[in-house]
Design a protein around this motif. Structure first.
Motif, PDB file in Angstrom:
ATOM      1  N   LEU A   1      40.037  19.455  62.162  1.00  0.00           N
ATOM      2  CA  LEU A   1      40.218  20.468  63.202  1.00  0.00           C
ATOM      3  C   LEU A   1      39.562  20.050  64.505  1.00  0.00           C
ATOM      4  CD1 LEU A   1      39.663  23.771  61.222  1.00  0.00           C
ATOM      5  CD2 LEU A   1      41.772  22.989  62.277  1.00  0.00           C
ATOM      6  N   GLN A   2      38.357  19.520  64.421  1.00  0.00           N
ATOM      7  CA  GLN A   2      37.655  19.105  65.635  1.00  0.00           C
ATOM      8  C   GLN A   2      38.440  18.014  66.355  1.00  0.00           C
ATOM      9  OE1 GLN A   2      34.584  20.539  66.922  1.00  0.00           O
ATOM     10  NE2 GLN A   2      35.659  19.583  68.617  1.00  0.00           N
ATOM     11  N   ALA A   3      38.981  17.080  65.614  1.00  0.00           N
ATOM     12  CA  ALA A   3      39.778  16.011  66.217  1.00  0.00           C
ATOM     13  C   ALA A   3      41.016  16.587  66.910  1.00  0.00           C
ATOM     14  CB  ALA A   3      40.182  14.988  65.160  1.00  0.00           C
ATOM     15  N   GLN A   4      41.675  17.552  66.269  1.00  0.00           N
ATOM     16  CA  GLN A   4      42.867  18.173  66.863  1.00  0.00           C
ATOM     17  C   GLN A   4      42.494  18.935  68.123  1.00  0.00           C
ATOM     18  OE1 GLN A   4      46.456  18.310  65.597  1.00  0.00           O
ATOM     19  NE2 GLN A   4      46.283  18.490  67.793  1.00  0.00           N
ATOM     20  N   LEU A   5      41.405  19.690  68.078  1.00  0.00           N
ATOM     21  CA  LEU A   5      40.978  20.446  69.255  1.00  0.00           C
ATOM     22  C   LEU A   5      40.579  19.524  70.396  1.00  0.00           C
ATOM     23  CD1 LEU A   5      38.975  23.368  67.604  1.00  0.00           C
ATOM     24  CD2 LEU A   5      41.275  23.437  68.570  1.00  0.00           C
ATOM     25  N   ASP A   6      39.943  18.408  70.085  1.00  0.00           N
ATOM     26  CA  ASP A   6      39.581  17.436  71.116  1.00  0.00           C
ATOM     27  C   ASP A   6      40.825  16.835  71.764  1.00  0.00           C
ATOM     28  OD1 ASP A   6      36.907  17.900  70.548  1.00  0.00           O
ATOM     29  OD2 ASP A   6      36.635  16.042  69.404  1.00  0.00           O
ATOM     30  N   GLU A   7      41.821  16.541  70.938  1.00  0.00           N
ATOM     31  CA  GLU A   7      43.078  15.984  71.448  1.00  0.00           C
ATOM     32  C   GLU A   7      43.766  16.988  72.370  1.00  0.00           C
ATOM     33  OE1 GLU A   7      47.375  14.975  69.527  1.00  0.00           O
ATOM     34  OE2 GLU A   7      45.634  14.192  68.443  1.00  0.00           O
ATOM     35  N   TRP A   8      43.802  18.239  71.952  1.00  0.00           N
ATOM     36  CA  TRP A   8      44.437  19.263  72.771  1.00  0.00           C
ATOM     37  C   TRP A   8      43.655  19.526  74.048  1.00  0.00           C
ATOM     38  CZ3 TRP A   8      45.778  22.913  68.145  1.00  0.00           C
ATOM     39  CH2 TRP A   8      46.967  22.464  67.554  1.00  0.00           C
ATOM     40  N   SER A   9      42.349  19.431  74.005  1.00  0.00           N
ATOM     41  CA  SER A   9      41.537  19.594  75.205  1.00  0.00           C
ATOM     42  C   SER A   9      41.902  18.521  76.236  1.00  0.00           C
ATOM     43  CB  SER A   9      40.050  19.513  74.852  1.00  0.00           C
ATOM     44  OG  SER A   9      39.272  19.663  76.011  1.00  0.00           O
ATOM     45  N   ASN A  63      37.944  27.297  69.241  1.00  0.00           N
ATOM     46  CA  ASN A  63      36.594  26.727  69.141  1.00  0.00           C
ATOM     47  C   ASN A  63      35.619  27.711  68.511  1.00  0.00           C
ATOM     48  OD1 ASN A  63      36.951  24.072  70.134  1.00  0.00           O
ATOM     49  ND2 ASN A  63      36.950  24.818  72.241  1.00  0.00           N
ATOM     50  N   ASN A  64      35.754  28.994  68.855  1.00  0.00           N
ATOM     51  CA  ASN A  64      34.887  30.012  68.254  1.00  0.00           C
ATOM     52  C   ASN A  64      35.119  30.113  66.752  1.00  0.00           C
ATOM     53  OD1 ASN A  64      33.679  30.642  70.705  1.00  0.00           O
ATOM     54  ND2 ASN A  64      35.055  32.343  71.116  1.00  0.00           N
ATOM     55  N   LYS A  65      36.385  30.056  66.348  1.00  0.00           N
ATOM     56  CA  LYS A  65      36.698  30.096  64.911  1.00  0.00           C
ATOM     57  C   LYS A  65      36.121  28.875  64.200  1.00  0.00           C
ATOM     58  CE  LYS A  65      39.230  33.800  64.318  1.00  0.00           C
ATOM     59  NZ  LYS A  65      38.780  34.874  63.464  1.00  0.00           N
ATOM     60  N   LEU A  66      36.172  27.721  64.861  1.00  0.00           N
ATOM     61  CA  LEU A  66      35.617  26.509  64.260  1.00  0.00           C
ATOM     62  C   LEU A  66      34.107  26.640  64.089  1.00  0.00           C
ATOM     63  CD1 LEU A  66      36.040  23.685  63.126  1.00  0.00           C
ATOM     64  CD2 LEU A  66      35.886  22.801  65.468  1.00  0.00           C
ATOM     65  N   VAL A  67      33.436  27.212  65.067  1.00  0.00           N
ATOM     66  CA  VAL A  67      31.988  27.438  64.950  1.00  0.00           C
ATOM     67  C   VAL A  67      31.700  28.374  63.779  1.00  0.00           C
ATOM     68  CG1 VAL A  67      29.985  28.505  66.075  1.00  0.00           C
ATOM     69  CG2 VAL A  67      31.446  26.935  67.355  1.00  0.00           C
ATOM     70  N   GLU A  68      32.491  29.450  63.653  1.00  0.00           N
ATOM     71  CA  GLU A  68      32.337  30.361  62.514  1.00  0.00           C
ATOM     72  C   GLU A  68      32.500  29.611  61.198  1.00  0.00           C
ATOM     73  OE1 GLU A  68      34.542  34.093  62.122  1.00  0.00           O
ATOM     74  OE2 GLU A  68      34.737  34.082  64.311  1.00  0.00           O
ATOM     75  N   LEU A  69      33.510  28.770  61.160  1.00  0.00           N
ATOM     76  CA  LEU A  69      33.790  28.003  59.950  1.00  0.00           C
ATOM     77  C   LEU A  69      32.627  27.072  59.614  1.00  0.00           C
ATOM     78  CD1 LEU A  69      36.159  27.362  57.898  1.00  0.00           C
ATOM     79  CD2 LEU A  69      36.586  25.392  59.347  1.00  0.00           C
ATOM     80  N   LYS A  70      32.107  26.379  60.626  1.00  0.00           N
ATOM     81  CA  LYS A  70      30.992  25.456  60.406  1.00  0.00           C
ATOM     82  C   LYS A  70      29.749  26.190  59.932  1.00  0.00           C
ATOM     83  CE  LYS A  70      32.359  21.779  63.556  1.00  0.00           C
ATOM     84  NZ  LYS A  70      32.039  21.015  64.763  1.00  0.00           N
ATOM     85  N   ASP A  71      29.565  27.420  60.432  1.00  0.00           N
ATOM     86  CA  ASP A  71      28.382  28.201  60.066  1.00  0.00           C
ATOM     87  C   ASP A  71      28.528  28.913  58.721  1.00  0.00           C
ATOM     88  OD1 ASP A  71      27.178  27.425  62.410  1.00  0.00           O
ATOM     89  OD2 ASP A  71      27.592  29.300  63.475  1.00  0.00           O
ATOM     90  N   SER A  72      29.734  28.912  58.165  1.00  0.00           N
ATOM     91  CA  SER A  72      29.970  29.630  56.914  1.00  0.00           C
ATOM     92  C   SER A  72      29.444  28.833  55.723  1.00  0.00           C
ATOM     93  CB  SER A  72      31.458  29.906  56.731  1.00  0.00           C
ATOM     94  OG  SER A  72      32.159  28.703  56.485  1.00  0.00           O
ATOM     95  N   SER A  73      29.218  29.565  54.666  1.00  0.00           N
ATOM     96  CA  SER A  73      28.785  28.911  53.426  1.00  0.00           C
ATOM     97  C   SER A  73      29.973  28.199  52.795  1.00  0.00           C
ATOM     98  CB  SER A  73      28.230  29.957  52.456  1.00  0.00           C
ATOM     99  OG  SER A  73      29.281  30.790  51.992  1.00  0.00           O
TER     100      SER A  73
END
Length: 95
Positions: free
Chosen positions: A11-19, A55-65
């Motif tokens: 996901l991070q790679a895709q978001l970076d590409e889209w940015s 990006n906010n959803k990705l942060v939520e995902l990273k912070d999740s258990s």
């Protein structure tokens, strides 16, 4: 690497590409005449809004258990799909 970490990395790679793509669209908009610039800047602002949500959803995902991340995956997929669709749509109008 676990499934959660692999998913986050993808996901991070895709978001970076889209940015980077949004930045390219902004550069195109910068070179347009004033009327076209206003239209393009409005679309870029919308893209940035979708990007922020993803990006906010990705942060939520990273912070999740590890147990809860699967529950957040659907929301992340939806945000990613919305951004991807909006970006493709905007890119087609920028040509």
């Amino acid at each position: 690497m676990g499934m959660k970490e692999a998913y986050e990395k993808k996901l991070q790679a895709q978001l970076d590409e889209w940015s980077a793509e949004i930045d390219r669209l902004k550069a195109k908009a910068d070179s347009q005449e004033a009327d076209a610039q206003l239209k393009y800047y409005k679309e870029i602002e919308e893209l940035r809004s979708f990007q922020a949500a993803a990006n906010n959803k990705l942060v939520e995902l990273k912070d999740s258990s590890d147990d809860a991340w699967e529950d957040l995956k659907a929301g992340m997929d939806s945000a990613r799909d919305s951004l991807g669709h909006a970006l493709r749509s905007a890119a087609s109008r920028f040509k």
